[in-house]
Design an enzyme around this catalytic site. Structure first.
Site, PDB file in Angstrom:
ATOM      1  CG  ASP A 294      -1.818   1.181   1.339  1.00 40.37           C
ATOM      2  OD1 ASP A 294      -2.616   1.355   0.399  1.00 40.37           O
ATOM      3  OD2 ASP A 294      -1.745   1.943   2.323  1.00 40.37           O
ATOM      4  CD  GLU A 336      -2.418   2.019  -3.597  1.00 40.91           C
ATOM      5  OE1 GLU A 336      -3.313   2.807  -3.928  1.00 40.91           O
ATOM      6  OE2 GLU A 336      -1.651   2.264  -2.653  1.00 40.91           O
TER       7      GLU A 336
END
Ligand code: OTU
Length: 650
Positions: A294, A336
């Site tokens: 993330d 990401e």
């Protein structure tokens, strides 16, 4: 690095490795000799690159060798603790390293609570995943998180505890085994840029412990935060302006890129790297096969820069990845990075992630739907779609996040589009304010200073279904349904792992009920994070319903994909079809895909395309979707928002 330096570094690496081996053998002590040897062989293969990465990050520390030792000892301990079935999986993946490039790959993503209640409920949905041919299941963050300030799980309070409302760590490990037995790889987030302010480390920092204060980035006054902020981008300008949060308990400013309760970790401190390695390998040992990394752009900070996508961010990920190759090689990384396309690419090239979200394709698809013009998309894809062999895009249309118009300004300029005007148009279009727009999206984080915003909304609502149902006009409904199916048919055939945002297969509309929940009301992303209910699911069997039509068409497309080797990741060539409304690409020179982005039928001159794109003689073409047969000397007419997968024969 100069040649002399690299010789020195290689020498230093070799010496260090030799010195470390006795320590590591102690950590591996419980294992049989052959198992120890596997670890040591991997270590030998990867040590030089690991050493140079950690050297780049931490060599200036007086205690560099101490940290190197703790890092490798943890890797050895976690390898020793790795369950046998996962060690067997490691071996299997090492002999079939490109398993994730296969045409059988099919991804799906959902919230555990919203989709199935809890982890046991997810097990109960296995037959549903089988119906859809899913082989890769991303469960949204499911770890312990603050009750109210959780950011949908992206504020993690413990990487080793499952949110009790969803189950336990044992449930998770058990689920991962059961998924694997059904041919499904478990994908989880690794939220490693920050923790919640309720994490044990944050609590200790708040209690005044300097060791843990050094886990985060903390400042006694505004001097440095002001200097940093001059260059920083605000990620949530509306909900959480600024990038620093004052905590009166310790009279310090804490770096908080996202919400005030999400504290950025300090990777300049090797103890943080070490602690997060433990958490990562712990997750690997629960059976996680892909970690979604993330918020990768933000993990390294340096004054005088915008603190995004810095070279050290790549190096940290590369170092983690190398340690994973040594201790748990079945695990893959998916980055990401929702940033400039070139920066997205850097996490593949520099950070060596095997997988990356493909936000450029996602944005291009929505762009082409709004404009009915595929030229910008074709141009962008020609420039940016191809990535090195052995890596793969994860192609998607919607996710739990907003859509930001992250195309490259220069790509727009190259084909005569003004990037800022175009973003303004897209925002107006997708919030339904542009005359004639079919979309029902909501603004996310409108920034009055820059006029910028991003877009929330489900696939079906953004593609026009919500408006069409309100107006109850057959042609509008038909077009909206076809748009959803066409976008998915592209994602399924373009090359890469297709990712289904669960709910889309049932044409789920926006859910505005989040506005009644004060904890969620200020975040419009909840509009497209729907609950699935059994009634909706049961309609999937009835093709007369919209749910049924979308579900059945989509699952049919998935099964065609899975039996078509030319859909494996690899060569994709985008070309000009001769119509600005029709997207075209070939796959491995076997299949030609044509997709009509306009409200009107389009006729394409097939013979010329076959000659220029499929080279060798073609006797006829079969549309894999409808079974229709096309002879290569005839034009082909595509109805509005339809797509063909033409496979060459003869
Ligand atoms: C991610 O998104 C998650 O997907 C979000 O759900 C989280 O809120 C956030 O991180 C914090 O954990 O800006 O608008 O380039 O764009 O990490 C969503 C990456 C986000 C960022 C991305 C971030």
């Amino acid at each position: 690095m100069s040649n002399q330096n690299s010789v020195w570094l290689a020498h230093e690496a070799a010496l260090t490795q030799k010195r470390l081996i006795p320590h590591l053998k102690r950590a591996l002590g419980t294992l049989a000799d052959t198992e120890q040897q596997i670890f040591l062989d991997r270590l030998t293969a990867h040590f030089p690159s690991l050493f140079s990465a950690l050297f780049e990050l931490y060599a200036s520390r007086y205690d560099f060798f101490y940290h190197l030792e703790t890092i490798l000892t943890t890797a050895a301990e976690m390898y020793a603790a790795r369950p046998d079935d996962l060690k067997a999986l490691d071996g299997l993946r090492e002999t079939h390293p490109n398993w994730y490039l296969s045409e059988v790959m099919m991804g799906a993503v959902c919230y555990v609570d919203r989709f199935a209640g809890d982890l046991v409920g997810i097990r109960g949905r296995l037959p549903y995943f089988r119906e859809l041919g899913i082989t890769y299941l991303h469960l949204m963050p499911l770890f312990l998180s603050p009750e109210k300030q959780h950011d949908g799980g992206y504020a993690v309070s413990s990487f080793r505890e499952v949110n009790p409302a969803l189950g336990s760590m044992d449930d998770l490990a058990e689920l991962s085994r059961e998924l694997r037995a059904n041919g499904i790889s478990l994908v989880l987030d690794f939220v490693f840029n920050h923790t919640s302010d309720e994490h044990e480390w944050a609590k200790r920092a708040l209690a005044g412990d300097p060791e843990y204060q050094d886990f985060y980035l903390m400042f006694d006054d505004r001097r440095l935060p002001d200097q940093y902020e001059a260059r920083l981008r605000e990620i949530f300008p509306d909900q959480a302006p600024g990038s620093f949060t004052y905590r009166s308990e310790i009279k310090k400013w804490v770096w908080t890129t996202f919400h005030r309760y999400q504290w950025d970790l300090n990777y300049a401190n090797p103890a943080v790297f070490h602690a997060m390695l433990s958490e990562m390998l712990f997750l690997a040992n629960q059976g996680v096969e892909v970690l979604r990394l993330d918020a990768v752009p933000f993990i390294w900070k340096q004054l005088g820069t915008d603190c995004e996508n810095l070279p050290q961010a790549h190096t940290i990920i590369r170092a983690f990845n190398t340690l994973v190759r040594i201790a748990a090689p079945a695990l893959l990384f998916k980055s990401e990075a929702i940033v400039h396309p070139q920066k997205v690419r850097s996490y593949i090239d520099e950070a060596k992630c095997q997988l990356s979200y493909n936000p450029i394709m996602m944005v291009s698809l929505w762009d082409a739907l709004a404009t009915r013009d595929v030229r910008f998309m074709t141009h962008t894809m020609q420039k940016r779609f191809t990535i090195p062999h052995g890596t793969s895009w994860v192609n998607y249309i919607r996710s739990h996040d907003d859509i930001g118009w992250g195309f490259a300004d220069e790509d727009a300029v190259e084909i005569g589009i003004n990037p800022n005007d175009h973003r303004y148009f897209l925002n107006m279009f997708y919030t339904g304010r542009f005359p004639g727009s079919f979309a029902a999206g909501l603004p996310f984080n409108y920034n009055p200073r820059t006029q910028d915003m991003r877009i929330s909304g489900t696939t079906a609502s953004l593609a026009g279904l919500e408006q069409a149902l309100e107006r109850d006009e057959a042609i509008l409904k038909e077009h909206a349904i076809r748009r959803v199916l066409m976008l998915y048919a592209i994602v399924l055939s373009a090359g890469g792992i297709p990712l289904l945002y669960l709910g889309d297969e049932l044409a789920t509309l926006n859910d505005y009920s989040y506005r009644e929940n004060p904890d969620l009301a200020d975040d419009s992303r909840w509009v497209h994070r729907p609950h699935l209910d059994d009634e909706r699911l049961s309609k999937r069997r009835d093709p007369r319903t919209i749910e049924g039509r979308v579900f059945q068409t989509l699952s049919n497309l998935i099964f065609i994909r899975k039996r078509t080797p030319a859909f494996r990741t690899g060569e994709t060539t985008f070309f000009d079809t001769g119509s600005p409304h029709v997207l075209g690409y070939t796959r491995h020179q076997q299949i030609m895909v044509l997709a009509n982005f306009s409200d009107f039928a389009q006729t394409i001159h097939l013979p010329a395309l076959i000659k220029s794109q499929l080279y060798a003689p073609v006797l006829h073409l079969i549309d894999l979707i409808t079974g229709s047969d096309y002879t290569p000397d005839q034009p082909i007419t595509l109805e509005p928002y339809t797509i063909v997968w033409l496979e060459r024969r003869g």
